[in-house]
Design an enzyme around this catalytic site. Structure first.
Site, PDB file in Angstrom:
ATOM      1  CG  ASP A 258      45.781 -24.964 115.346  1.00 15.67           C
ATOM      2  OD1 ASP A 258      46.418 -24.259 114.550  1.00 15.67           O
ATOM      3  OD2 ASP A 258      44.789 -24.551 115.993  1.00 15.67           O
ATOM      4  CG  HIS A 259      48.425 -22.138 117.222  1.00 14.26           C
ATOM      5  ND1 HIS A 259      49.206 -21.047 116.984  1.00 14.26           N
ATOM      6  CD2 HIS A 259      47.202 -21.829 116.736  1.00 14.26           C
ATOM      7  CE1 HIS A 259      48.490 -20.121 116.384  1.00 14.26           C
ATOM      8  NE2 HIS A 259      47.274 -20.577 116.211  1.00 14.26           N
TER       9      HIS A 259
HETATM   10  P1  13P Z   1      38.868 -19.440 116.552  1.00  8.85           P
HETATM   11  O1  13P Z   1      38.806 -20.111 117.863  1.00  8.85           O
HETATM   12  O2  13P Z   1      38.708 -17.982 116.626  1.00  8.85           O
HETATM   13  O3  13P Z   1      37.967 -20.070 115.548  1.00  8.85           O
HETATM   14  O4  13P Z   1      40.363 -19.658 115.992  1.00  8.85           O
HETATM   15  C1  13P Z   1      40.753 -20.913 115.577  1.00  8.85           C
HETATM   16  C2  13P Z   1      42.169 -20.960 115.190  1.00  8.85           C
HETATM   17  O5  13P Z   1      42.723 -20.040 114.655  1.00  8.85           O
HETATM   18  C3  13P Z   1      42.892 -22.211 115.450  1.00  8.85           C
HETATM   19  O6  13P Z   1      44.248 -22.080 115.225  1.00  8.85           O
END
Ligand code: 13P
Length: 284
Positions: free
Chosen positions: A82-83
């Site tokens: 992620d990210h």
């Molecule tokens: P939340 O922490 O708001 O659930 O977001 C999660 C997210 O977008 C991970 O990339």
């Protein structure tokens, strides 16, 4: 089953009008909770880890745990980074066996975001790994990633079309008013913008920052084309609350298997509820 590339599950979700839950995990307990929920719901699922979690647990450990979970349950599981805005982390996760990665170049100037995203796509293609990228800037805080509300900006539909065509990505994270972390008030989502993007962009669209978004708003996003929904904070809150309760009620308890079990069950319950809300249950 081996871990899968998530492209197929996301395309099926978009066609079928439902969404795949993508849950951020941090350790064995949360990973098992999500995999167990997926098995119980009969739902395809994406297990994801931020660069911070990769640093904490190691890409190899995460991969081994996810692989084992995938082999134990008979629903499709993808492992996603992620990210990440760091190409070395992306390279390391692809080498470890992750089946999907996100390159987040949303803070970069347009040309540079495209150039680096293309580089990631080329790197990932060689190994059959899927790529998600972001356009617009999602606000809020997720570990080291912090975007102040004045820096957040919504995704422009025309730019989204051009970005997808120029990069060859498999899914697109869009900014329509959600934010990472805990909301102070009720989030105001720009559903017309989402509909306009979905009308012009064929690849799966991703909603970040979905914890704390009311169920009705989530359903409306799915109706308008969102087919991957990221959840981190709701699982963290559930785990921490259950741990606090257990340890407060049993101050002498020192066995991690005993004080962690109620927390794992709570995380599993939250993940299961989301899978039903997203319409992914029974789609494996
Ligand atoms: P939340 O922490 O708001 O659930 O977001 C999660 C997210 O977008 C991970 O990339």
């Amino acid at each position: 089953m081996e871990l899968v590339n998530p492209c197929r599950m996301l395309q099926d979700a978009r066609k079928g009008g439902y969404a795949i839950g993508a849950f951020n995990v941090h350790n064995l307990e949360t990973l098992r909770a999500v995999a167990e929920a997926a098995r119980e719901a009969g739902a395809p699922v994406i297990i994801q880890a931020t660069p911070g979690t990769v640093k904490y647990a190691g890409a190899d450990f995460l991969m081994a745990m996810a692989q084992t979970a995938a082999r134990r349950v008979n629903v499709p599981i993808a492992l996603h980074l992620d990210h990440s805005s760091d190409l070395d982390t992306i390279k390391a996760c692809i080498a470890a066996g992750f089946t999907s990665v996100m390159f987040d170049g949303s803070k970069l100037p347009w040309e540079e975001n495209i150039a680096l995203t293309r580089q990631v796509v080329a790197m990932a293609r060689e190994k059959g790994v899927a790529v998600e990228a972001e356009l617009g800037r999602i606000g809020g805080r997720e570990e080291e990633l912090q975007v102040a509300s004045k820096e957040a900006s919504y995704t422009d539909p025309g730019e989204a079309v051009a970005f997808v065509a120029a990069t060859g990505i498999d899914s697109l994270a869009i900014a329509i008013g959600t934010a990472h972390g805990v909301y102070k008030g009720e989030p105001q989502l720009d559903l017309d913008r989402l509909a306009a993007i979905a009308a012009r962009v064929e690849i799966p669209l991703v909603l970040h920052g979905a914890s704390g978004v009311p169920d009705e708003a989530i359903k409306q996003c799915i109706q308008r084309g969102i087919c991957k929904i990221n959840i981190a904070t709701d699982l963290k809150l559930a785990m921490a609350a259950a741990l606090r309760e257990t340890l407060a009620a049993n101050p002498e308890e020192n066995d991690p298997r005993r004080y962690l079990t109620p927390a794992v069950n709570r995380v599993k319950e939250v993940a299961l509820t989301k899978m039903y809300l997203f319409g992914a249950a029974g789609r494996a």
